[in-house]
Design an enzyme around this catalytic site. Structure first.
Site, PDB file in Angstrom:
ATOM      1  N   LYS A  85      32.619  19.918  12.819  1.00  0.00           N
ATOM      2  CA  LYS A  85      32.584  21.211  13.518  1.00  0.00           C
ATOM      3  C   LYS A  85      33.932  21.899  13.407  1.00  0.00           C
ATOM      4  CE  LYS A  85      32.434  23.120  18.212  1.00  0.00           C
ATOM      5  NZ  LYS A  85      32.355  22.806  19.657  1.00  0.00           N
ATOM      6  N   LYS A 103      33.711  32.019  28.506  1.00  0.00           N
ATOM      7  CA  LYS A 103      34.381  30.978  29.281  1.00  0.00           C
ATOM      8  C   LYS A 103      35.367  31.610  30.261  1.00  0.00           C
ATOM      9  CE  LYS A 103      34.603  27.537  25.491  1.00  0.00           C
ATOM     10  NZ  LYS A 103      33.876  26.413  26.108  1.00  0.00           N
ATOM     11  N   ARG A 131      26.824  23.115  18.097  1.00  0.00           N
ATOM     12  CA  ARG A 131      25.603  22.473  17.570  1.00  0.00           C
ATOM     13  C   ARG A 131      24.862  23.402  16.608  1.00  0.00           C
ATOM     14  NH1 ARG A 131      23.347  21.644  23.487  1.00  0.00           N
ATOM     15  NH2 ARG A 131      25.613  21.523  23.723  1.00  0.00           N
TER      16      ARG A 131
END
Length: 457
Positions: free
Chosen positions: A225, A237, A311
């Site tokens: 990643k 965030k 992901r």
């Protein structure tokens, strides 16, 4: 980094002592040194250090405290504190620490300093390799760890997708590997999830592709990643959550570290390295919650949360890797806070359905002091990923078992590989420990390298 190892007939001895062995060890010292140790109140506490003087004022030998054999826990990297304590010179182990090989590795790892932006002199110390220790192997692991640390520690303004790709290209050139990179709009057709995550940034996303090794050897593919900075996207965030998000490319950094070890050791594998390199930014064209994209594999993915982006980029890269049916497919990523809640920053979970592989990884992790802990690919939780409007959601509601559901999400994109291993690393040391300075960290790479070297030496 130059090797920390040297040969010297005049190397200064390092004597390892524990609280229980100190009384006997003290009596073997020359009287003047014994008195100096007593006057200095040296008590052989773990991590304690004392340089004993020779008559001419030079260092005659060094005392260093370790945990007792029966201690509840022992830090096998405790000798990694020595480079920060010792004056310049060449040293040797006068007696055996708990594990001479790991102590030598810790010594090498303890020499690391990140000096790109401020002066930080690397300790001018060398070590005579302990008997039976393969110095080249220690250097190999240390060099990989230094690469991972440097990449992670570099702030995102100097380590975006383009710079990460350049680092990968430099590594490929060093070992005569092939290098290719798919950039920006070229990703939209064949790697739509990578493109979706990276399209909001002014810095174009990339898919880095390195190939190395004999085509006749078993195929091993590594996927890392490479989110060079993660704002969380539109599911933004908080500022505290963004503070160390330069480390969100830690999976890529550790995959490159692992690839360096594999290529330097000339393991008998046909290696492929895939790194989706993106920045998860916020702009008018950022991907949104409840958007749906058709992945490379054809699975439609509903965006439950734009902050579950790692992901997504791994999914397209894993799908590409899986098409070649590698014997072993491994992915590393800084993926979930849930993994940190479950196991903390020092103990990454790993996932696989291959029992032999799981046992080998766990054993090598213990041998290399590169801790990993197996977690289950728990089938009943797979249904939590179901979406009402797409095949799968990237962020199921409920908030439970976040690391497991992430692994189950990725598993849907792996079908043909002989074995698959997924590791949810942190890639960061929150507070300094011996051989592990605060900042970017090499996690899982040494353990996996050890496993690969046993299989493909």
């Amino acid at each position: 980094m130059p090797s920390i190892f040297a040969t010297s007939s005049t190397a200064i001895p390092i004597i390892f002592v524990t609280k229980s062995s100190w009384d006997a060890a003290r009596e073997t010292l020359p009287p003047a040194q014994r008195q100096f140790a007593v006057a200095s109140a040296f008590a052989a506490k773990p991590g304690s250090y004392l340089a004993l003087p020779a008559p001419d004022g030079a260092i005659a030998q060094v005392l260093f405290g370790l945990e007792d054999d029966g201690a509840k826990s022992r830090d096998l990297f405790r000798p990694g504190a020595l480079p920060g304590l010792l004056p310049a010179g060449t040293y040797r182990f006068a007696n055996a620490p708990h594990d001479a090989r790991l102590a030598a590795l810790a010594f090498a790892l303890g020499c690391y300093r990140f000096a790109r932006y401020r002066k930080a002199e690397t300790p001018d110390v060398r070590l005579v390799p302990p008997d039976g220790v393969d110095a080249a192997e220690i250097d190999r692991m240390a060099d990989g760890a230094m690469l991972a640390r440097d990449l992670i520690n570099t702030p995102s303004n100097d380590m975006g997708p383009e710079q990460l790709a350049a680092a990968a290209q430099t590594l490929a050139a060093e070992f005569g590997a092939s290098y290719a990179c798919t950039i920006g709009e070229e990703l939209e057709k064949n790697f739509p999830l990578i493109h979706a995550v990276g399209m909001a940034s002014s810095r174009a996303p990339r898919l880095i592709d390195i190939g190395w090794g004999d085509l006749a050897h078993p195929k091993v593919t590594l996927v890392g990643k490479g989110v060079c900075f993660d704002t969380g996207g539109l599911d933004l965030k908080p500022s505290s959550g963004m503070l160390i998000m330069k480390k969100d490319m830690g999976g890529a950094a550790n995959v490159l570290a692992l690839a360096r070890m594999v290529m330097d050791a000339k393991l008998k594998v046909r290696l492929r390295v895939l790194i989706p390199a993106v920045e998860n930014a916020v702009s008018g064209n950022a991907f949104r919650p409840l958007d749906i994209f058709t992945s490379r594999k054809g699975i439609t993915v509903e965006i439950g949360n734009t902050d579950a982006e790692g992901r997504l980029v791994l999914a397209d890269a894993l799908a590409l890797a899986d098409e070649e049916k590698p014997e072993l497919l491994i992915d590393l990523g800084t993926l979930t806070g849930a993994a940190r809640v479950a196991l903390g920053p020092d103990l990454p979970p790993f996932y696989t359905n291959d029992e032999t592989l799981a046992a080998d990884v766990a054993r090598c992790a213990a041998q290399e002091n590169d801790p990993l802990w197996r977690m289950p690919l728990w089938p009943p939780y797979d249904a939590w990923l179901d979406s009402k409007t797409a095949t799968v959601t990237n962020a199921p509601s409920g908030g439970f078992a976040g690391s497991i559901t992430c692994a189950l999400f990725l598993q849907r994109f792996v079908e043909h590989a002989g074995s698959w291993l997924h590791v949810d690393i942190f890639g960061w040391t929150p507070s300094a420990k011996p051989a592990r300075p605060e900042g970017g960290e090499c996690q899982a790479a040494r353990a996996i390298y050890k496993m690969l070297s046993e299989r493909y030496a």
